[in-house]
Design an enzyme around this catalytic site. Structure first.
Site, PDB file in Angstrom:
ATOM      1  N   ALA D  13       0.813  -1.227   0.000  1.00 25.71           N
ATOM      2  CA  ALA D  13       0.000   0.000   0.000  1.00 25.71           C
ATOM      3  C   ALA D  13       0.842   1.272   0.000  1.00 25.71           C
ATOM      4  O   ALA D  13       0.366   2.341  -0.390  1.00 25.71           O
ATOM      5  CB  ALA D  13      -0.950   0.004   1.198  1.00 25.71           C
ATOM      6  N   GLY D  15       3.644   1.683  -1.762  1.00 28.28           N
ATOM      7  CA  GLY D  15       4.360   1.860  -3.033  1.00 28.28           C
ATOM      8  C   GLY D  15       3.585   2.757  -3.985  1.00 28.28           C
ATOM      9  O   GLY D  15       2.461   3.163  -3.705  1.00 28.28           O
ATOM     10  N   MET D  17       2.262   2.138  -7.005  1.00 24.34           N
ATOM     11  CA  MET D  17       1.028   1.537  -7.515  1.00 24.34           C
ATOM     12  C   MET D  17       0.050   1.307  -6.370  1.00 24.34           C
ATOM     13  O   MET D  17      -1.147   1.541  -6.501  1.00 24.34           O
ATOM     14  CB  MET D  17       1.328   0.214  -8.229  1.00 24.34           C
ATOM     15  CG  MET D  17       1.913   0.384  -9.615  1.00 24.34           C
ATOM     16  SD  MET D  17       0.778   1.178 -10.794  1.00 24.34           S
ATOM     17  CE  MET D  17      -0.286  -0.210 -11.198  1.00 24.34           C
ATOM     18  N   ALA D 127      -1.412 -10.616 -13.245  1.00 19.13           N
ATOM     19  CA  ALA D 127      -1.387  -9.754 -14.435  1.00 19.13           C
ATOM     20  C   ALA D 127      -0.185  -8.827 -14.401  1.00 19.13           C
ATOM     21  O   ALA D 127      -0.098  -7.972 -13.524  1.00 19.13           O
ATOM     22  CB  ALA D 127      -2.666  -8.939 -14.508  1.00 19.13           C
ATOM     23  N   PRO D 128       0.728  -8.987 -15.358  1.00 17.36           N
ATOM     24  CA  PRO D 128       1.863  -8.046 -15.403  1.00 17.36           C
ATOM     25  C   PRO D 128       1.426  -6.661 -15.873  1.00 17.36           C
ATOM     26  O   PRO D 128       2.150  -5.695 -15.692  1.00 17.36           O
ATOM     27  CB  PRO D 128       2.817  -8.663 -16.431  1.00 17.36           C
ATOM     28  CG  PRO D 128       2.214  -9.968 -16.860  1.00 17.36           C
ATOM     29  CD  PRO D 128       0.803 -10.030 -16.372  1.00 17.36           C
ATOM     30  N   HIS D 157       9.889   6.062 -23.130  1.00 16.69           N
ATOM     31  CA  HIS D 157       9.778   6.089 -21.675  1.00 16.69           C
ATOM     32  C   HIS D 157      10.627   7.235 -21.126  1.00 16.69           C
ATOM     33  O   HIS D 157      11.393   7.853 -21.861  1.00 16.69           O
ATOM     34  CB  HIS D 157      10.233   4.748 -21.076  1.00 16.69           C
ATOM     35  CG  HIS D 157       9.175   3.681 -21.172  1.00 16.69           C
ATOM     36  ND1 HIS D 157       9.006   2.922 -22.308  1.00 16.69           N
ATOM     37  CD2 HIS D 157       8.216   3.272 -20.289  1.00 16.69           C
ATOM     38  CE1 HIS D 157       7.992   2.077 -22.110  1.00 16.69           C
ATOM     39  NE2 HIS D 157       7.496   2.268 -20.906  1.00 16.69           N
ATOM     40  N   LYS D 161      14.890   5.537 -17.134  1.00 11.57           N
ATOM     41  CA  LYS D 161      14.632   4.098 -17.210  1.00 11.57           C
ATOM     42  C   LYS D 161      15.935   3.364 -17.518  1.00 11.57           C
ATOM     43  O   LYS D 161      16.715   3.798 -18.354  1.00 11.57           O
ATOM     44  CB  LYS D 161      13.607   3.818 -18.310  1.00 11.57           C
ATOM     45  CG  LYS D 161      13.139   2.370 -18.377  1.00 11.57           C
ATOM     46  CD  LYS D 161      11.996   2.210 -19.385  1.00 11.57           C
ATOM     47  CE  LYS D 161      11.610   0.760 -19.570  1.00 11.57           C
ATOM     48  NZ  LYS D 161      11.065   0.137 -18.354  1.00 11.57           N
ATOM     49  N   GLY D 167       9.615  -3.740 -21.165  1.00 12.21           N
ATOM     50  CA  GLY D 167       8.935  -5.028 -21.062  1.00 12.21           C
ATOM     51  C   GLY D 167       7.734  -5.130 -21.993  1.00 12.21           C
ATOM     52  O   GLY D 167       7.498  -6.165 -22.610  1.00 12.21           O
TER      53      GLY D 167
END
Lengths: 268, 268, 268, 268
Positions: D13, D15, D17, D127-128, D157, D161, D167
């Site tokens: 929680a 992070g 995302m 799910a990636p 990007h 990076k 990916g």
């Protein structure tokens, strides 16, 4: 009063660019075809050579011979670097203004031709690129690079093109380098899991060459900064797109004196 | 020797742009936050107001009071057209250089403020747009229109935006009209089977306003000519993208005299 | 063993699409030109008509007459809606498979022609669009609209085009409407300061028609959602881009039975 | 009758995302935050952790402990490959449906977790990528490659990076290779005057990785054929763009049985 037309001789008339020039000269109301030269098409009618009705001008095989036989105001030359220099001298000697669409002139040649043009009181142009859009793209990219040092160039050409990056991409990169704060972009620790994916490096920034069937010539310069992206993109669909630039050049050399290098100097 | 930092007061510190300015001032090493004014956030710590650690500057509720209490070099003002004029006078009176991010100043106001700035020996800026990329887009479009009179403007904003076209699109259209050969584009007999599909007409060319969720602010100016297309596109992702322009302005007004209108005049 | 070539008759051979078809037939190794019909070019050699060397096939002026004189496997017809229906009947009667590149067939015609094809044991195709790329664009747009109900269509064509939006844009809009959750996009209170700037409305979403010289046919469908944009774009550069689709259709109708409506049904 | 809300536990929680997921759960009317786990933020209020008002849920430090203390329906896990497998087992054991946003699960793990989910009669998802737009882009590219074997991938990007290609670009290339006729694109004799300019080669086609500040994640797949270009482009502006996909997944796992790999299988 009827204005006199500009009489144009076309060297390299049988080549891909030369044919477009012949079409241009036959279609612009203020131009008149004075001569067309192409050894491999000699004897044909110049109009028929380019898929138009016959125009009564027989294709010649030698520039000197053709320019001796007619009165021309301007020579448009899309031949080869090997022939172009000699052609320029032949034209200037007869007070025919040279518009040269070939590369390979050295600074020494250019300054010599400039002196000869000035002595003869005529204008001239040597231009590797007649595309107004491509020239604006390069100019804008050069200016944007003052403010946005982070950029990448992506160019697209047909899939049978031999060299990468394109000449226009390298020329753009050179111009950009003159104004951009020198730095190496990207993460210093970045690594490619597929070699080459980050593109080719030029002076700290990257160039990507895409090759696909159906594409004639496209280029995009992308600038990135915090919270924004600026893109300048030029798409050429065919050789005919260069003709408005050639037409401008033909009209301009009638009013100027001396040899100009680079079509951008004929745009105000 | 340590250079003295530029002390910046921020009016409208609680607004969406103002918060970004406070963050900017707290993060740039050569800037120092002198004051932050926002009636609705008065009493809070200015750092905490913008989601950063406390910085020890308490948000004030009145510009005059705040500027009397501290020594500021520059005022950055993202308030409203109603407040901005009075704020500019208050700042200049105290020899605080105004950087005004609001619209609504009349030519009379601007020339009056310019005179006051000159009398005080300080610089100032009124700028409706601080985005370097947007300004370059407009400038390049204006220049390209000299050569390519056929163009259309396509702008993209969030789907809750009320007005169409955007202010930037209208400003671009005005600038383009100054250099473009006036003409009505398109086929004189064209007709719309769905009304409005050809976009809004401005001085003979068209503007299209796209509204989609997820988009912040994007604009593309597309020029078309025989055989080629030139595109200039600017994408803004968020308000933070305007901050490099604000930072440049803050530094520039320290070195100039008089009130400048338009951020483009602070870019070399 | 040498495979027999497919013998193709071309109706409308003198038109812009028809000429491309003649070129295609003369260049594909498994095709053979059986006949070329074009009243306005009758008597010419079909090869010379399209700028290639003479091929020994004289252009005819009537389809019925031409198909009586030769054995053809397939008819490719790019004539007019007025002629096309009669041509389809003539072809099927002689067991020549029709590949019709015209619009204007009613559902009744199509089902009648289908029955006749089935009786004759031959395949056939009626296709308003032979561009594989354009068909994929429409198909992908239709699928994306299931997930992204917010979209706008922007299409680009040459500046002399009479109607707006283009047929492809309207067809795309119809397909999208079948899968998209019906809703009116944009702010309910939005207003246009320049009328038409928000484009033409179709079933709650907008279509924008750009008209510029130098453009042949391009279309972009843009989907917007919170934090993301999806774009599907197709650029056609010239009529030749439709020929791979025509070639596929000619080969497919040799192996199918019944009349198919829409080239998408010939793509697996 | 009032529908019961779906009670969601969020691991990771704290992070980037995870914070978005907490915001999502607190804002969707049919979701309820059951627990939030983040060792580094333990003890804080979960609402305040993400910049919202306090919600009364204290951040826990261990998933097992948190799931023992509350009744949760779904676990959304954006932790690390190291933690994720153990978390999935803990969740399934308590009949909490796992929605795992991490990579690193082997086929063996997936089939084992699937069996456990089926035994427990619950759904689950690994799910990636939760971006509906990115998944559609990959799907469309895979389908277009059947018809257009000439393509290049260009991905964009942020400039910090580390790895290139991204990916998503590699995943797209894998999918495209499954449907594309295998061939090496480009001129067999092409050469790079700047090494790397032609990009990285994957199975005969090229991938280009652009890295610029201000870009979050964008990808374009360009297909070229005679006379036409088809482009599929996805732009992500921020992590919030993944949340509609996460929300869909949370609702779907309430109605399915067994562990699904790949979010595309939850889109109809």
């Amino acid at each position: 009063m009827n204005e006199r037309k500009i009489r144009v001789a076309v060297a390299g008339a049988g080549g891909r660019m030369g044919r477009e020039v012949v079409k241009l000269v036959l279609s612009e109301p203020d131009f008149e075809l004075a001569a067309a030269i192409s050894p491999s098409s000699r004897g044909k009618d110049a109009g028929e050579l380019v898929g138009l009705p016959a125009c009564g001008i027989e294709v010649g095989h030698d520039l000197e011979e053709s320019l001796s036989a007619v009165q021309a105001d301007v020579l448009v030359d899309f031949t080869t670097p090997q022939l172009a220099l000699r052609h320029a001298y032949i034209a200037i000697e007869r007070r025919v203004r040279p518009v040269m669409g070939t590369t390979g002139f050295t600074p020494g040649h250019i300054s010599d031709l400039d002196m000869l043009c000035r002595d003869a009181g005529i204008g001239g142009l040597i231009a590797p690129n007649f595309s107004i859009g491509a020239i604006l793209m390069m100019k804008f990219a050069q200016e944007a690079a003052k403010y946005f040092p982070h950029l990448e160039i992506i160019e697209y050409h047909g899939d049978q093109k031999l060299d990468a990056p394109s000449g226009t991409a390298v020329k753009t990169a050179e111009l950009v380098s003159q104004t951009r704060a020198r730095m190496k972009q990207g993460n210093p620790n970045e690594h490619e899991t597929i070699p080459g994916s980050r593109g080719g490096e030029y002076d700290g920034f990257r160039i990507h060459s895409v090759r696909l069937p159906g594409v004639f010539a496209q280029q995009e310069v992308v600038f990135g900064a915090f919270g924004q992206t600026l893109k300048i993109r030029h798409d050429s669909y065919d050789r005919a797109g260069y003709m408005p630039g050639v037409a401008t050049a033909v009209r301009k050399v009638m009013e100027t004196t001396g040899m100009v290098y680079g079509f951008e100097h004929m745009m105000d």
